[in-house]
Design an enzyme around this catalytic site. Structure first.
Site: not given
Length: 473
Positions: A322-323
Site C-alpha cells: 500500500h505504500g
C-alpha cells in the site's frame, strides 16, 4: 484524468465508445490499447515508457516460458520466470520504495544520502501485480500464453481498471480478450453500475471526505473525543465509498466494452470479524496474495508456527504494497496479529457473543486500522490517537461537535445505510412490485440513474475536492 471528472464523462468516454463501436471487431482491442495509453499519458506521459517496459518483459517471458515448457526444459522455464518476476518487482521497488529506503538509512545511520525525489507512477502497484500473475500462471499452466502483443497490452493497460484496480488476473479474461460479444443488455447494465459508482464517489465519498479534512485540520489536543471519532468515522466511510465507487465504475466500464471483471467489494462494513472483513474488502488484492504468496508458502497445510509465519509475511507484504511508509508496514502487521488472534485465541469465543457485539468489535478495530492507515507521519497519528481516547483531558464534546453532527447528520446516516444491503434490497423490492408494469419500472429505474448523474455533474461543475484515495498506491 479520473472517472469522476467532466473531461472524462463528456469527452474521453464518449470518444472511446464511439470509435470502439465503429471499427471492425478485430480492431477493438487495438482501440482500447490506444485510448488506454492516452488515458494514462494524460497524467504522466513519461511513465508510459515504464508501463511499456513492464508489458514487454511479461509478454516476452510468457512466450519463452511456454516455449521451454513445450520442449520440457523446466529449468530454463523456471529461470525465465524468476528473471521476469525480479525485473518487474525491481521496477516497482525502485520507483515506489527507493526514497523510503534512503530516508530510513539516513535516519538510522546519520548519513546524508541524497534523496531521489522520484514521483510514484500512478497505478504501478496494480499493473505490476497483473503482469506478475500472468507470467506465474503461464508457468503453472493455469493460463494460456498470449502471443498477440496488442491483446496482451490491452489486458495490462485497460483504462477501466488501470489506475486503481480491481487487480484483474489474466486467466479470468483470457477468453474475453479473444471472443467477447458486447450486448445491449450488458452495455445498459454497465451504465447503471457506472452511475452507482459515480454517485457513491461524488455525492458521498467527496462530501464525507470534506468532513474528515475539516476535523483533521483542528488542533488535536483541543479536539473533543466525540469529534475525533466523528472524524475517524468520516475517513472510514470516505475510503470505502471512494475505493468501492472506483471499482463499481471500473466494472461498469468493463461491461460497456464486453468485459466482466470480478467483484472487489462485498459490503465489508457489515462484517462480524476481522477475518470476514478481509474476505469482503479489496477482494482482488486478498485473492492475489493468497494465490501467489500464501498458498505457495504452504498456506495452512503446514505446522502451526509456519502457518503463523505465512500469515505474518502475507500481511507484512500487504502493508508494504500500500505504500512506502512505516504506517503502512505497521498497518499490515496490525491486521496480521488480529487475524492470528482470531484464528488461534478469540475466534471460538467471538462466535458465542451476540451478533451486534461481534459487529461492534469488528468495526472498532477496523476504524483503528484506518487511523494507522491515514497518518503517514507517526507523530501526528499518535497525537490524533490521544484525542480519540481523551488523553488530553479535552472532554467528550463541545458546541463544534454538535454543529458538525447537526450539519452532517443526513450525510452520515446515508453513509451508514449505504454500507449495508438496504439500498439494494429496496431496489429489488421496487422491481418485484413493478414487475408486471415493465414500462413504469423502466421509467422509475432510468429516472433514478439520470437523477444520480445530473446531481453528480452539478456537484462536479463547482467542485475543487475530487481525489481518488487509491491512486497513490
Amino acid at each position: 484524468m479520473v472517472f469522476s471528472s467532466l473531461l472524462f464523462l463528456f469527452r474521453f468516454l464518449p470518444a472511446v465508445l464511439l470509435v470502439y463501436y465503429i471499427v471492425p471487431r478485430r480492431l477493438r482491442n487495438f482501440v482500447l490499447l490506444l485510448f488506454s495509453l492516452g488515458f494514462y499519458a494524460w497524467g504522466e506521459p513519461i511513465y508510459i515508457i515504464l508501463m511499456l517496459a513492464s508489458i514487454l518483459i511479461s509478454y516476452t517471458s510468457g512466450i519463452l516460458i511456454d516455449k521451454f515448457k513445450q520442449a520440457e526444459k523446466m529449468q530454463e522455464a523456471r529461470i525465465t520466470l524468476i528473471v521476469a518476476c525480479v525485473a518487474s518487482l525491481s521496477l516497482l521497488a525502485f520507483f515506489k520504495y527507493a526514497g523510503f529506503v534512503v530516508e530510513t538509512v539516513n535516519s538510522l545511520t546519520g548519513v546524508s544520502i541524497s534523496m531521489l525525489h522520484i514521483a510514484l507512477p500512478i497505478g504501478i502497484s496494480f499493473y505490476t501485480f497483473q503482469t506478475l500473475s500472468y507470467t506465474i500462471d503461464v508457468y503453472r499452466g493455469e493460463a494460456a500464453v498470449q502471443k498477440n502483443l496488442i491483446s496482451f497490452g490491452t489486458y495490462v493497460t485497460m483504462f477501466p481498471q488501470l489506475i486503481a484496480g480491481p487487480i484483474v488476473q489474466y486467466k479470468t479474461i483470457d477468453a474475453q480478450l479473444r471472443t467477447r460479444r458486447e450486448t445491449t443488455e450488458q452495455f445498459a447494465g454497465g451504465i447503471h453500475r457506472f452511475m452507482i459508482g459515480l454517485g457513491k464517489k461524488v455525492l458521498i465519498a467527496n462530501n464525507v471526505g470534506a468532513l474528515w479534512n475539516t476535523i483533521q485540520a483542528f488542533a488535536y489536543s483541543e479536539v473533543p473525543v466525540l469529534t475525533a471519532w466523528i472524524g475517524l468515522a468520516a475517513y472510514t466511510f470516505q475510503i470505502y465509498f471512494d475505493f468501492s465507487a472506483y471499482s463499481d465504475m471500473a466494472i461498469g466500464l468493463g461491461h460497456m466494452f464486453g468485459f466482466r471483471f470480478l467483484e472487489n467489494f462485498n459490503y465489508p462494513y457489515i462484517s462480524k470479524s476481522i477475518t470476514e472483513f478481509w474476505r469482503r474488502w479489496h477482494i482482488s488484492l486478498s485473492t492475489w496474495f493468497r494465490e501467489y504468496v500464501y498458498i505457495p508458502m504452504g498456506g495452512n497445510r503446514v505446522n502451526k508456527w509456519r502457518h503463523i509465519r505465512n500469515i505474518l509475511i502475507v500481511w507484512l507484504l500487504t502493508g508494504i504494497w500500500h505504500g512506502a511508509s512505516w504506517n503502512f508496514l505497521i498497518w499490515g502487521v496490525y491486521y496480521g496479529v488480529l487475524l492470528l488472534a482470531e484464528k488461534f485465541i478469540i475466534g471460538k469465543y467471538l462466535k458465542k457473543v451476540p451478533a451486534l457485539f461481534q459487529h461492534i468489535y469488528c468495526m472498532f478495530f477496523v476504524m483503528l486500522g484506518w487511523h494507522l492507515f491515514v497518518f503517514d507521519h507517526m507523530a501526528q497519528g499518535i497525537e490524533f490517537l490521544k484525542s480519540l481516547f481523551g488523553l488530553y483531558g479535552q472532554g467528550l464534546l463541545n458546541r463544534e461537535t454538535v454543529y458538525l453532527l447537526y450539519n452532517n447528520a443526513v450525510l452520515l446516516i446515508l453513509c451508514i445505510l449505504g454500507c449495508t444491503r438496504l439500498p439494494q434490497n429496496i431496489g429489488k423490492w421496487i422491481s418485484v412490485k413493478l414487475a408486471e408494469k415493465e414500462i413504469l419500472l423502466a421509467v422509475v429505474r432510468n429516472m433514478f440513474y439520470v437523477g444520480v448523474f445530473l446531481l453528480s455533474v452539478a456537484w462536479l461543475v463547482d467542485a475543487t475536492f475530487n481525489p481518488f484515495l487509491y491512486f497513490r498506491f
